[in-house]
Design an enzyme around this catalytic site. Structure first.
Site, PDB file in Angstrom:
ATOM      1  N   GLU A 124     -27.357 -64.371   4.731  1.00 60.30           N
ATOM      2  CA  GLU A 124     -27.764 -65.732   4.337  1.00 60.30           C
ATOM      3  C   GLU A 124     -26.825 -66.304   3.256  1.00 60.30           C
ATOM      4  O   GLU A 124     -26.322 -65.560   2.415  1.00 60.30           O
ATOM      5  CB  GLU A 124     -29.193 -65.658   3.762  1.00 60.30           C
ATOM      6  CG  GLU A 124     -29.783 -67.003   3.369  1.00 60.30           C
ATOM      7  CD  GLU A 124     -31.120 -66.879   2.637  1.00 60.30           C
ATOM      8  OE1 GLU A 124     -31.461 -65.765   2.162  1.00 60.30           O
ATOM      9  OE2 GLU A 124     -31.813 -67.904   2.530  1.00 60.30           O
ATOM     10  N   LYS A 149     -33.240 -73.482   7.566  1.00 59.42           N
ATOM     11  CA  LYS A 149     -34.326 -72.595   7.106  1.00 59.42           C
ATOM     12  C   LYS A 149     -35.603 -73.407   6.889  1.00 59.42           C
ATOM     13  O   LYS A 149     -35.586 -74.452   6.224  1.00 59.42           O
ATOM     14  CB  LYS A 149     -33.902 -71.918   5.809  1.00 59.42           C
ATOM     15  CG  LYS A 149     -34.858 -70.877   5.280  1.00 59.42           C
ATOM     16  CD  LYS A 149     -34.289 -70.274   3.984  1.00 59.42           C
ATOM     17  CE  LYS A 149     -35.097 -69.139   3.420  1.00 59.42           C
ATOM     18  NZ  LYS A 149     -34.539 -68.655   2.134  1.00 59.42           N
ATOM     19  N   CYS A 188     -34.335 -65.090   6.126  1.00 56.32           N
ATOM     20  CA  CYS A 188     -34.911 -64.460   4.928  1.00 56.32           C
ATOM     21  C   CYS A 188     -36.424 -64.637   4.770  1.00 56.32           C
ATOM     22  O   CYS A 188     -37.193 -64.052   5.519  1.00 56.32           O
ATOM     23  CB  CYS A 188     -34.136 -64.955   3.707  1.00 56.32           C
ATOM     24  SG  CYS A 188     -34.164 -63.792   2.320  1.00 56.32           S
TER      25      CYS A 188
HETATM   26  O1  LIG Z   1     -39.533 -63.051   0.393  1.00 58.78           O
HETATM   27  C1  LIG Z   1     -38.804 -62.448  -0.412  1.00 58.78           C
HETATM   28  O2  LIG Z   1     -39.239 -61.550  -1.138  1.00 58.78           O
HETATM   29  C2  LIG Z   1     -37.355 -62.774  -0.525  1.00 58.78           C
HETATM   30  C3  LIG Z   1     -37.004 -64.099   0.098  1.00 58.78           C
HETATM   31  C4  LIG Z   1     -35.673 -64.582  -0.318  1.00 58.78           C
HETATM   32  O3  LIG Z   1     -35.010 -64.008  -1.134  1.00 58.78           O
HETATM   33  C5  LIG Z   1     -35.101 -65.785   0.320  1.00 58.78           C
HETATM   34  O4  LIG Z   1     -35.737 -66.405   1.187  1.00 58.78           O
HETATM   35  O5  LIG Z   1     -33.975 -66.152  -0.040  1.00 58.78           O
END
Ligand SMILES: O=C(O)CCC(=O)C(=O)O
Length: 261
Positions: free
Chosen positions: A43, A112, A146
């Site tokens: 990401e 996203k 993510c």
């Molecule tokens: O859900 C999480 O613990 C991490 C999510 C995250 O770091 C993101 O979406 O960038």
């Protein structure tokens, strides 16, 4: 049918798109040299979470990223799940994923959908609203980014078009890496699909990232784990396993969507 996937578990230079474009070119060349069919990136690989510097750093309309990925895909005849990059469109910023096939054609793009408040993402980024399912290397596939993996209903929404592979690109910090693994294994089991998930390594000013990029089979078994260092990790996925698993327990057929909210 089998496919060789390459997990590009790379570091990301904070707020330095030029260095990261160089790094991505190298890891894709390495994946191609290893004869991977598909390479998957993490990401926000152009800028990292340099959210307060996006004005000036985010890729205008994602054009530089698309051009780079399309050229690399064409030159190396490799399919690319392009992780995500910070993009700028219509005076807004997005966390955007581009999927490019081995002819260099853009097959999907995705913003996203679930923004991560703990890293202040919603203060800078606009959330996407559309699904991300596509055909890649002959396989029905879907992709998320993510924090999206904490929303099983979103994965199911994307997977219900028949996805055999769920791609996940992340910058998932080290303190919650045990949750990353459990969530991904659950998403594989409930959707009876392979999960191919890539997390970055290295540090930004606020977080440490320790990789653990994974390939998980439709029964939830981890068949590849890239560990905690920068590397391109290969794994082969065998789609005959999906038919076997879905034939035995027909989860998609047994759904009761009329009862779900
Ligand atoms: O859900 C999480 O613990 C991490 C999510 C995250 O770091 C993101 O979406 O960038």
């Amino acid at each position: 049918m089998g496919l060789t996937v390459a997990l590009a578990q790379m570091d990301v230079d904070f707020a330095n798109p030029g260095a990261n474009f160089e790094r991505v070119s190298q890891v894709i060349a390495e994946a191609a040299k290893e004869h991977a069919d598909i390479v998957v990136l993490p990401e926000m690989w152009n800028t990292g979470y340099a959210l307060d510097q996006l004005n000036g750093l985010a890729d205008p309309n994602g054009q530089n990223t698309q051009e780079l990925l399309q050229e690399l895909a064409r030159n190396y005849h490799i399919n690319i799940v392009g992780g995500s990059v910070a993009t700028a469109r219509d005076d807004r910023f997005y966390n955007t994923s581009y999927i490019v096939d081995d002819q260099g054609r853009l097959v999907s793009s995705y913003d996203k959908v679930h923004l991560f408040g703990l890293m202040n993402e919603e203060q800078y980024i606009t959330a996407g609203k559309t699904e991300n399912y596509f055909q890649l290397a002959g396989a029905a596939s879907a992709g998320v980014i993510c924090y999206d993996i904490r929303f099983p209903e979103w994965l199911r929404t994307n997977a219900r078009h028949g996805a055999k592979v769920l791609y996940v690109s992340a910058e998932w910090p080290q303190p919650r890496i045990a949750q990353w693994e459990v969530l991904l294994r659950a998403r594989a089991i409930e959707n009876q699909a392979f999960v191919v998930a890539v997390n970055r390594v290295g540090d930004d000013p606020d977080n440490h990232f320790n990789g653990h990029s994974l390939v998980i089979d439709p029964l939830g078994n981890i068949i590849a784990n890239a560990g905690e260092t920068e590397k391109v990790k290969l794994a082969t996925i065998d789609f005959s396993q999906i038919e076997a698993v879905r034939g035995q327990i027909p989860v998609f057929k047994d759904r009761r969507p009329e009862l779900y909210r």
